[in-house]
Design an enzyme around this catalytic site. Structure first.
Site, PDB file in Angstrom:
ATOM      1  N   GLY A  72       0.803  -1.219   0.000  1.00 34.15           N
ATOM      2  CA  GLY A  72       0.000   0.000   0.000  1.00 34.15           C
ATOM      3  C   GLY A  72       0.838   1.272   0.000  1.00 34.15           C
ATOM      4  CB  THR A  73       3.832   2.297   1.926  1.00 37.08           C
ATOM      5  OG1 THR A  73       3.217   2.003   3.177  1.00 37.08           O
ATOM      6  CG2 THR A  73       4.710   3.518   2.052  1.00 37.08           C
ATOM      7  CG  ASN A 150      -5.538   3.713   8.791  1.00 37.25           C
ATOM      8  OD1 ASN A 150      -5.940   4.654   8.100  1.00 37.25           O
ATOM      9  ND2 ASN A 150      -4.534   3.839   9.632  1.00 37.25           N
ATOM     10  CB  SER A 198      -1.870  -3.462   0.951  1.00 33.33           C
ATOM     11  OG  SER A 198      -0.832  -4.095   1.642  1.00 33.33           O
ATOM     12  CG  HIS A 200       0.257  -6.618   4.962  1.00 35.15           C
ATOM     13  ND1 HIS A 200       0.155  -6.207   6.269  1.00 35.15           N
ATOM     14  CD2 HIS A 200       0.549  -5.514   4.257  1.00 35.15           C
ATOM     15  CE1 HIS A 200       0.375  -4.914   6.334  1.00 35.15           C
ATOM     16  NE2 HIS A 200       0.625  -4.461   5.133  1.00 35.15           N
ATOM     17  CB  THR A 236      13.078  -9.259 -10.250  1.00 33.96           C
ATOM     18  OG1 THR A 236      14.193  -9.016 -11.106  1.00 33.96           O
ATOM     19  CG2 THR A 236      12.559 -10.674 -10.451  1.00 33.96           C
ATOM     20  CB  CYS A 325       2.712   3.642  10.648  1.00 36.86           C
ATOM     21  SG  CYS A 325       2.067   2.633   9.339  1.00 36.86           S
TER      22      CYS A 325
HETATM   23  N1  PLP Z   1      -3.077   2.861   3.563  1.00 34.98           N
HETATM   24  C1  PLP Z   1      -3.849   2.434   4.581  1.00 34.98           C
HETATM   25  C2  PLP Z   1      -5.236   2.977   4.728  1.00 34.98           C
HETATM   26  C3  PLP Z   1      -3.352   1.503   5.488  1.00 34.98           C
HETATM   27  O1  PLP Z   1      -4.122   1.096   6.506  1.00 34.98           O
HETATM   28  C4  PLP Z   1      -2.030   1.015   5.318  1.00 34.98           C
HETATM   29  C5  PLP Z   1      -1.451   0.083   6.305  1.00 34.98           C
HETATM   30  O2  PLP Z   1      -1.802   0.091   7.459  1.00 34.98           O
HETATM   31  C6  PLP Z   1      -1.283   1.472   4.225  1.00 34.98           C
HETATM   32  C7  PLP Z   1      -1.836   2.398   3.370  1.00 34.98           C
HETATM   33  C8  PLP Z   1       0.101   0.974   3.969  1.00 34.98           C
HETATM   34  O3  PLP Z   1       0.046  -0.336   3.409  1.00 34.98           O
HETATM   35  P1  PLP Z   1       1.316  -1.302   3.455  1.00 34.98           P
HETATM   36  O4  PLP Z   1       1.460  -1.760   4.863  1.00 34.98           O
HETATM   37  O5  PLP Z   1       0.945  -2.410   2.511  1.00 34.98           O
HETATM   38  O6  PLP Z   1       2.473  -0.507   2.972  1.00 34.98           O
END
Ligand code: PLP
Length: 392
Positions: A72-73, A150, A198, A200, A236, A325
């Site tokens: 996601g990031t 989140n 994402s 996971h 890759t 985070c």
């Molecule tokens: N965006 C949201 C809304 C999230 O909840 C998260 C992870 O908690 C992310 C982005 C980041 O995703 P990733 O952990 O796959 O980098």
């Protein structure tokens, strides 16, 4: 009970055993590089393209609109920085409650000459369309709004947001990391330009994700190299991770309605028990369809959320005070502050997030332990019940 009750599924989820099984051959006998011409490479390339088609089906888009990333990031960064790099207008619009993957990316743009508009939200964590409409009366390079939050699970009116942006010809990026697999996303219908997902968060492996890039949307890549992923993301591909991601997405797509119904019933049972046992507590965020099915976020006035999380951990319950985070920092949640809580109130929050594997027994155990721990920590000592209930 002697077992851990995992209620931090917004941070990450257990990989589904079927996902792990699907991935394993790609570490052992099927380890080719998808760019290689030989049979090993072709086998890996085929797995990659099948996975792309599966993710596209889950999102209601075309396979060639999927760019695989590390999660996601990276997807958020690629979307926002990629559009901004090519934009003539140095102005982006987002909300005050985005994940740091979006907020910090916007901060970076601001430090590099962009104007960043951070739209407020109401007390339930929902964007007001009139605010977006006003912000769009001036030109913008992009809008970035998350589908579901989140921390408090608030769901944005994303189709209406997409229509407003499309009406002004401004590309919309949607962070759908929390909603993917839980809320329907039909990209063939909503005029969304870019969308992040994402692996996971949906019982897939860590280190895999995707960015939907609608045909015709121009992006500047962030990673340069061999030109993988149509030149948008060199490196890759994480074939085993992507195979696992696709398997997880397929399982989530097939069982979405059933699983969400189960999770929302258990979540409501949890909320009912927690609020009944802790009279001064309240639920942060919206209720009903405006809330993600697996999210509960409580405030316990007079209690430090971190203390609560640590005490619950000692009782075998994995919970969180906010996003993974920021949960190690003692800063109050930017989401709760944006919803109008005071810093003191925001400190006393507890996020519990369920998965399709969560059981009623686990919920009842957790509710009982939360009541016990809140009592031990002496909650509500500084706050009158009336003050606490004011926000319920
Ligand atoms: N965006 C949201 C809304 C999230 O909840 C998260 C992870 O908690 C992310 C982005 C980041 O995703 P990733 O952990 O796959 O980098």
């Amino acid at each position: 009970m002697g077992k851990t009750v995992y209620l931090d599924n917004a941070a990450t989820t257990m990989a589904d055993p079927a996902v792990v099984k699907a991935m394993l051959p790609y570490y052992s006998e099927k380890y080719g590089n998808p760019s290689s011409l030989h049979a090993f490479g072709r086998e890996a390339a085929q797995a990659l393209e099948e996975s792309r088609a599966t993710i596209a089906k889950a999102l209601g888009c075309e396979a060639d609109e999927i760019v695989f990333t590390s999660g996601g990031t990276e997807s958020d960064n690629l979307a926002i920085l990629g559009v901004a790099a090519l934009a003539k207008t140095k102005r982006v619009i987002t909300t005050a409650i985005e994940h740091p993957a979006v907020l910090k990316t916007c901060d970076y743009l601001e430090a590099n000459g962009f104007e960043v508009v951070r739209l407020p939200v109401d007390r339930y964590g929902i964007l007001r369309l009139a605010d977006l409409e006003r912000a769009l009366s001036k030109e913008a390079a992009a809008v970035s709004v998350m589908h579901a939050n989140n921390e408090v699970g608030s769901v944005q009116p994303i189709e209406a947001i997409a229509k407003l942006c499309a009406g002004k010809g401004v590309p919309l990026h949607v962070d759908a990391v929390q909603s993917f697999g839980k809320l329907p996303i039909e990209l063939s219908k909503a005029p969304i330009s870019l969308l992040s997902v994402s692996s996971h968060k949906i019982h897939g492996p860590k280190g895999a994700g995707a960015l939907f890039v609608r045909r015709g949307v121009k992006l500047s890549p962030r990673l340069l190299g061999g030109g993988h992923e149509r030149g948008l993301r060199s490196g890759t591909e994480n074939v085993s991770g992507i195979v696992g991601f696709a398997k997880a997405a397929e399982i989530a797509r097939r069982n979405r309605v059933k699983n969400c119904r189960k999770m929302s019933l258990l979540r409501d049972r949890l909320a009912k028990r927690v609020l009944a046992a802790n009279k001064g507590a309240w639920l942060n965020g919206p209720t009903g369809v405006k809330r993600l099915c697996n999210n509960a976020n409580f405030s316990f006035p007079g209690i430090e959320g971190e203390a609560l999380v640590l005490r619950l951990d000692a009782e075998g319950i994995a919970a969180s005070t906010g996003s993974a985070c920021s949960s190690k920092s003692l800063k109050p949640s930017h989401v709760l502050l944006a919803m109008g809580l005071t810093p003191v109130q925001a400190h006393g929050s507890l996020r519990l997030t369920l998965s399709r594997f969560t059981t009623a027994r686990e919920i009842d155990y957790a509710a009982g332990k939360i009541a016990q721990v809140v009592k031990e920590l002496g909650g509500f000592s500084n706050v009158s019940r009336e003050e606490a209930m004011r926000r319920v």
